[in-house]
Design an enzyme around this catalytic site. Structure first.
Site, mmCIF file in Angstrom:
data_model
loop_
_atom_site.group_PDB
_atom_site.id
_atom_site.type_symbol
_atom_site.label_atom_id
_atom_site.label_comp_id
_atom_site.label_asym_id
_atom_site.label_seq_id
_atom_site.Cartn_x
_atom_site.Cartn_y
_atom_site.Cartn_z
ATOM 1 N N LEU A 131 11.564 0.110 -16.924
ATOM 2 C CA LEU A 131 12.195 1.323 -16.396
ATOM 3 C C LEU A 131 12.807 1.070 -15.031
ATOM 4 O O LEU A 131 13.771 1.714 -14.644
ATOM 5 C CB LEU A 131 11.152 2.434 -16.250
ATOM 6 C CG LEU A 131 10.637 3.094 -17.519
ATOM 7 C CD1 LEU A 131 9.508 4.042 -17.178
ATOM 8 C CD2 LEU A 131 11.747 3.840 -18.232
ATOM 9 N N GLY A 132 12.215 0.158 -14.304
ATOM 10 C CA GLY A 132 12.756 -0.093 -12.977
ATOM 11 C C GLY A 132 11.900 -1.061 -12.211
ATOM 12 O O GLY A 132 10.809 -1.458 -12.646
ATOM 13 N N GLY A 176 10.167 -1.412 -8.625
ATOM 14 C CA GLY A 176 9.841 -0.732 -7.376
ATOM 15 C C GLY A 176 9.369 -1.740 -6.354
ATOM 16 O O GLY A 176 9.298 -2.946 -6.633
ATOM 17 N N GLY A 177 9.074 -1.252 -5.189
ATOM 18 C CA GLY A 177 8.643 -2.128 -4.123
ATOM 19 C C GLY A 177 7.401 -2.922 -4.472
ATOM 20 O O GLY A 177 7.294 -4.093 -4.155
ATOM 21 N N LYS A 190 2.934 0.764 -14.132
ATOM 22 C CA LYS A 190 3.386 -0.017 -12.983
ATOM 23 C C LYS A 190 2.561 -1.279 -12.927
ATOM 24 O O LYS A 190 1.334 -1.243 -12.830
ATOM 25 C CB LYS A 190 3.227 0.788 -11.696
ATOM 26 C CG LYS A 190 3.621 -0.007 -10.471
ATOM 27 C CD LYS A 190 3.795 0.871 -9.269
ATOM 28 C CE LYS A 190 5.215 1.371 -9.167
ATOM 29 N NZ LYS A 190 5.450 2.186 -7.993
ATOM 30 N N ASP A 224 6.975 6.305 2.518
ATOM 31 C CA ASP A 224 8.188 5.828 1.859
ATOM 32 C C ASP A 224 8.826 6.930 1.020
ATOM 33 O O ASP A 224 9.180 6.729 -0.137
ATOM 34 C CB ASP A 224 7.865 4.602 0.998
ATOM 35 C CG ASP A 224 9.122 3.808 0.675
ATOM 36 O OD1 ASP A 224 10.186 4.105 1.269
ATOM 37 O OD2 ASP A 224 9.054 2.894 -0.164
#
Ligand SMILES: *[C@@H]1O[C@H](CO)[C@@H](O)[C@H](O)[C@H]1NC(C)=O
Ligand SMILES: *[C@@H]1O[C@H](CO)[C@@H](O)[C@H](O)[C@H]1NC(C)=O
Ligand SMILES: *[C@@H]1O[C@H](CO)[C@@H](O)[C@H](O)[C@H]1NC(C)=O
Ligand SMILES: *[C@@H]1O[C@H](CO)[C@@H](O)[C@H](O)[C@H]1NC(C)=O
Ligand SMILES: *[C@@H]1O[C@H](CO)[C@@H](O)[C@H](O)[C@H]1NC(C)=O
Ligand SMILES: *[C@@H]1O[C@H](CO)[C@@H](O)[C@H](O)[C@H]1NC(C)=O
Ligand SMILES: *[C@@H]1O[C@H](CO)[C@@H](O)[C@H](O)[C@H]1NC(C)=O
Length: 838
Positions: A528-529, A531-532, A550, A647
């Protein structure tokens, strides 16, 4: 006699015959042919011939006379349709009501009761929808009635159940199909064995249990409450077991049916909507289906992402493999595969809010109260569980005991009764904190000191476990309460201490294999993506629930135990505007966090997109801003922890299906303390443009630095522009500076997002701009707190004039290497503690 006399007599006869038989009655002389109907006295019901659905067969039935949608409530010849319209319904020579077809000597259908004397019975359709065959004498005894032979519909004042005197059993049976009223697969009937229960059957197998009568309702119908419409009466005597639904207001048109697909459903007719309104239906969910979790299993639909089946206390899955792949049908067996026998120290564990198991083999003694019931069960070595019989009247009366497998139990969120399961001494100790101390005569001093010792032991145990524990494997769990106490604990199959299970109550640990299967082995198609802190994947659990996973980057440097503790704390944060964490997984190097999946992705993918942006009108944008504000306020003030997000930005605000905002990545900052970020150059703590000056410059942050980020986010949402975009027409080159310049010159309306069009009122827009500017003021002390922000957003108040925003800091330091780097930047040496346990 002359012809005139004849004519007069014939006319008189004709006249009389139509006077003496009202239109709701069938007699030996007054029969009905296909095409004709009789109507009940109050014109409520009609009886006649009809063809169901698209069928051309003819049936005799009863339907509502005044309901515009033709609704048949009873069928006479449901198994013997007529293939033409030559049918005649009449009283036959023996006095029975019978259906004849042309050229056939024998009736197709008949009430077929034996009648003494002939020719003097009549059939009458009543306003209740009941067709009765009466003796035509002064006693007018009922010889037969259609209410005794229901089809698929239960009408008010109709009785369902058995009469032990006559042997009559009244039950509903579904139609075969909407075109065929013949006897279908499903039946709804009372089973009188053991403790009577009302159940829906498919063929001869149980399909769903309405359950036992508890005093006011059926145990399996928690929706049923005392109300203005129905008064229900249940009769359980030596003569009969039956149920009747009455209506308190005769003008209410209501019916309950067993439909062809095995759904029990109640409708009421709405005169306004001119249609039937579904009022209630069952079975509704998996836990309703009979024996879904097998013998000795208990179904709990609130297990959410976990498996809905749980074993009763003292039991374990019969086949752990099947159980693991979410098949509960095999049920559970006694732990250690021993049958229950009488041993010393046995007792009962209370399971709260249950629909009690199948009672067809249960024993009932209405003379015992709950206390004596417990004693009785304890004395009887075959007794495995007990419960009150009627628990909704007089505080619970009667005693039910089970002596075999416990089949088809489930729990409810806010209904059901207490069920007490017999367990051995070991098991009892796991559930009972203060078992032996409950005895009379123990001094309070002893209780207190024992409690202190107990707490010390628990603390020591949990410390030990925390140190030693390595395995993370868990089975699904279910809330069971301590006997004699209202607090809830979790039953863990391999759990050794209560504290550990209690902590896990808030956060399930998933197996790596489960998550790998759900994400197709972390396939790139599911990504999906990025992230940091790691990569995010979409996953699909066994129970078809969608999740976001995640996968944290491997070298976070944090110990497994600390990580677990953090996660458990963070799992306790629950708010409408925070992404919900469903669980985690720690195996070897892998650390995974499992979140709810949100279909609309992140806010930045919408708000900065020329076309998608227009889908968010002004009202929606304000809702998003308020939602985000409330989420941050919760993190700052209202949760059990104090968390500074560090953040906040558009890509960390996710949107659910209804476009409600949910903040993600909260607590990440805490999980990865500042000192662990060093050297990870890909990672930013805080994102350039959203960082407050004191944080960016000195690494100092507080709740006010989140307020700063929120201010930037607010301005972005209402203008639809990125803070980091170029603003060539403005002397300062970010959104904050740009807005500030325009605000100073009373030209703030120029930044309004053009896609908002007319939906955006100028005064509200200016108010938002002002709140945004207040949040991004240079000095942290000038910025409002989140609670003030939420207040300002929700109320009409006089707002302070904003001071110079912090973009100047950036401008002053322009050219400084640290800040001119691409888009993001990393900050070292952040040592302020962000999470303070309260
Ligand atoms: C009436 O009942 C008798 C015996 O009970 C049975 O033999 C007969 O077939 C029935 N007749 C009809 C029309 O159902
Ligand atoms: C019903 O009984 C009355 C009085 O005995 C009689 O006059 C009438 O004809 C009877 N009707 C039928 C349909 O048998
Ligand atoms: C329900 O109440 C009505 C009116 O009070 C009464 O006539 C009827 O007998 C009751 N029905 C049942 C099933 O209790
Ligand atoms: C029964 O219901 C009708 C329509 O809903 C209403 O007009 C009437 O007042 C009700 N009667 C009673 C006795 O409540
Ligand atoms: C039975 O009822 C359910 C629930 O209302 C409905 O979905 C289903 O289509 C019905 N079945 C038939 C054959 O009407
Ligand atoms: C339990 O014991 C019975 C016989 O005593 C045996 O047939 C069964 O396979 C055992 N089940 C398990 C799960 O060990
Ligand atoms: C449950 O009930 C059904 C019928 O009511 C019966 O046939 C069945 O044997 C029962 N099962 C158990 C385990 O008692």
């Amino acid at each position: 006699m002359n012809p005139v006399d004849w004519l007069v007599r014939i006319l008189l006869l004709f006249f009389l015959s139509h006077l003496s038989f009202s239109a709701d009655t069938i007699t030996i002389d007054h029969f009905i042919k296909d095409g004709k109907v009789i109507v009940s006295g109050g014109k409520i019901f009609a009886l006649g011939f009809f063809s169901p659905g698209s069928s051309r067969n003819r049936y005799v039935g009863i339907w509502y006379n005044q309901v515009s949608e033709k609704t048949v409530v009873w069928v006479a010849n449901r198994e013997k349709p007529l293939d033409d319209s030559s049918g005649i319904l009449s009283i036959d020579s023996r006095g029975n009501l019978a259906l004849f077809q042309r050229n056939q000597a024998h009736p197709v259908w008949s009430t077929n009761v034996s009648i003494t004397g002939t020719g003097n019975s009549i059939a009458q359709l009543l306003d209740s929808g009941n067709l009765v065959l009466l003796q035509n004498d002064s006693r007018r005894a009922v010889l037969w009635q259609s209410f005794d032979y229901p089809t698929n519909t239960m009408l008010p004042f109709m009785k369902l159940g058995l009469s032990f005197k006559t042997g009559l059993n009244r039950f509903l049976t579904s139609w075969k199909s909407p075109d065929d009223p013949g006897i279908g697969d499903f039946s709804y009937r009372i089973d009188p064995s053991g403790f009577p229960q009302l159940s829906l059957y498919k063929g001869s197998a149980l399909w769903w249990r309405s359950g036992t009568w508890t005093g006011q309702r059926w145990s399996g119908v928690p929706e049923m409450t005392r109300n203005y419409i129905f008064n229900v009466s249940f009769v359980n005597t030596d003569d009969e077991v039956s149920i009747t639904y009455g209506v308190t207001n005769a003008s209410i048109i209501t019916r309950m049916i067993t439909n062809e697909t095995g759904i029990q459903e109640r409708f009421t007719w709405s005169n306004q909507a001119r249609k039937w309104i579904g009022f209630w239906s069952a079975p509704k969910e998996q836990c309703d289906l009979y024996g879904h979790c097998g013998p000795n299993g208990c179904c709990n639909p609130d297990n959410s992402d976990r498996f809905e089946c749980t074993c009763f206390p003292g039991f374990e899955p019969k086949s752990p493999q099947e159980w693991y792949i979410r098949n509960g049908a095999g049920g559970c067996v006694r732990k250690g595969n021993v049958s229950a026998t009488c041993r010393n120290g046995e007792g009962f564990v209370k399971v709260a809010r249950v629909k009690v198991p199948n009672t067809s083999a249960a024993r009932v003694d209405m003379s015992l109260g709950l206390k004596r019931c417990e004693e009785k069960c304890l004395r009887d070595c075959s007794c495995v569980a007990y419960a009150g019989a009627y628990y909704e009247s007089k505080g619970g009366i009667g005693c039910l005991t089970w002596h075999g497998d416990l089949v088809d139990a489930r729990t409810y969120t806010a209904a059901g009764q207490d069920l007490y399961i017999r367990v051995d001494a070991d098991e009892l100790a796991r559930y009972t904190k203060k078992g032996p101390l409950q005895k009379k005569g123990v001094l309070a001093v002893i209780i207190v000191s024992a409690a202190v010792v107990f707490l010390i032991v628990v603390a020591f145990l949990s410390w030990l476990v925390r140190r030693k524990r390595r395995g993370n494997r868990r089975q699904s769990r279910n809330p069971f309460s301590f006997a004699g106490s209202s607090s809830l604990i979790e039953d863990s199959v391999d759990g050794k201490d209560i504290e550990e299970s209690r902590r896990n109550a808030d956060l399930p640990f998933f197996d790596l294999s489960t998550i790998a299967a759900a994400t197709n082995n972390f396939s790139s198609d599911n990504k999906l993506g990025q992230g940091g802190f790691g990569t995010v994947y979409k996953g699909l659990l066994f129970n078809r629930k969608e999740i976001a996973v995640k996968r944290l980057s491997k070298h976070s440097g944090q110990g497994v135990e600390e990580f677990k503790n953090e996660i458990v704390l963070i799992a306790k944060l629950q708010h409408r505007n925070l992404v919900r964490i469903l669980g985690c997984c720690i195996e070897g190097e892998e650390k995974l966090l499992i979140y709810e999946y949100l279909p609309n992705k992140s806010l930045d993918s919408i708000i900065f997109d020329e076309t998608k942006r227009s889908s968010l009108d002004w009202k929606k944008r304000i809702e998003i801003i308020c939602g985000v504000a409330r989420g941050i306020l919760y993190l700052h003030q209202d949760s059990r922890l104090r968390i500074i997000h560090r953040d906040l930005k558009a890509s960390n605000v996710l949107l659910d299906a209804a476009m409600n905002p949910k903040i993600s990545d909260f607590g990440m900052a805490r999980i990865f303390g500042g000192d662990q970020i060093e050297g990870n150059t890909n990672r930013v703590v805080g994102t350039y443009g959203y960082m407050s000056p004191e944080y960016a410059m000195e690494g100092h942050f507080s709740m006010k630095s989140d307020v700063y980020s929120f201010g930037v986010l607010l301005l972005e949402i209402i203008t639809g522009r990125k803070n980091s975009d170029d603003y060539p027409d403005s002397p300062s080159s970010n959104l904050v500076g740009h807005v500030w310049e325009l605000w100073k010159h009373d030209r703030a309306m120029e930044v309004v997002d053009s896609t908002l069009g007319d939906s955006c009122p100028a005064n509200e827009f200016l108010k938002c701009i002002q709140i945004g500017l207040l949040c991004v003021q240079e000095h942290a002390t000038d910025r409002p707190t989140m609670s003030t922000v939420v207040f300002m957003l929700g109320n009409e108040t006089v707002l302070a004039p904003p001071k110079q925003p912090a973009f100047i800091m950036k401008k002053a330091r322009k050219g400084d290497e640290t800040w001119s780097s691409e888009g993001t930047s990393s900050v070292n040496d952040v040592t302020v503690t962000m999470v303070q346990a309260r």
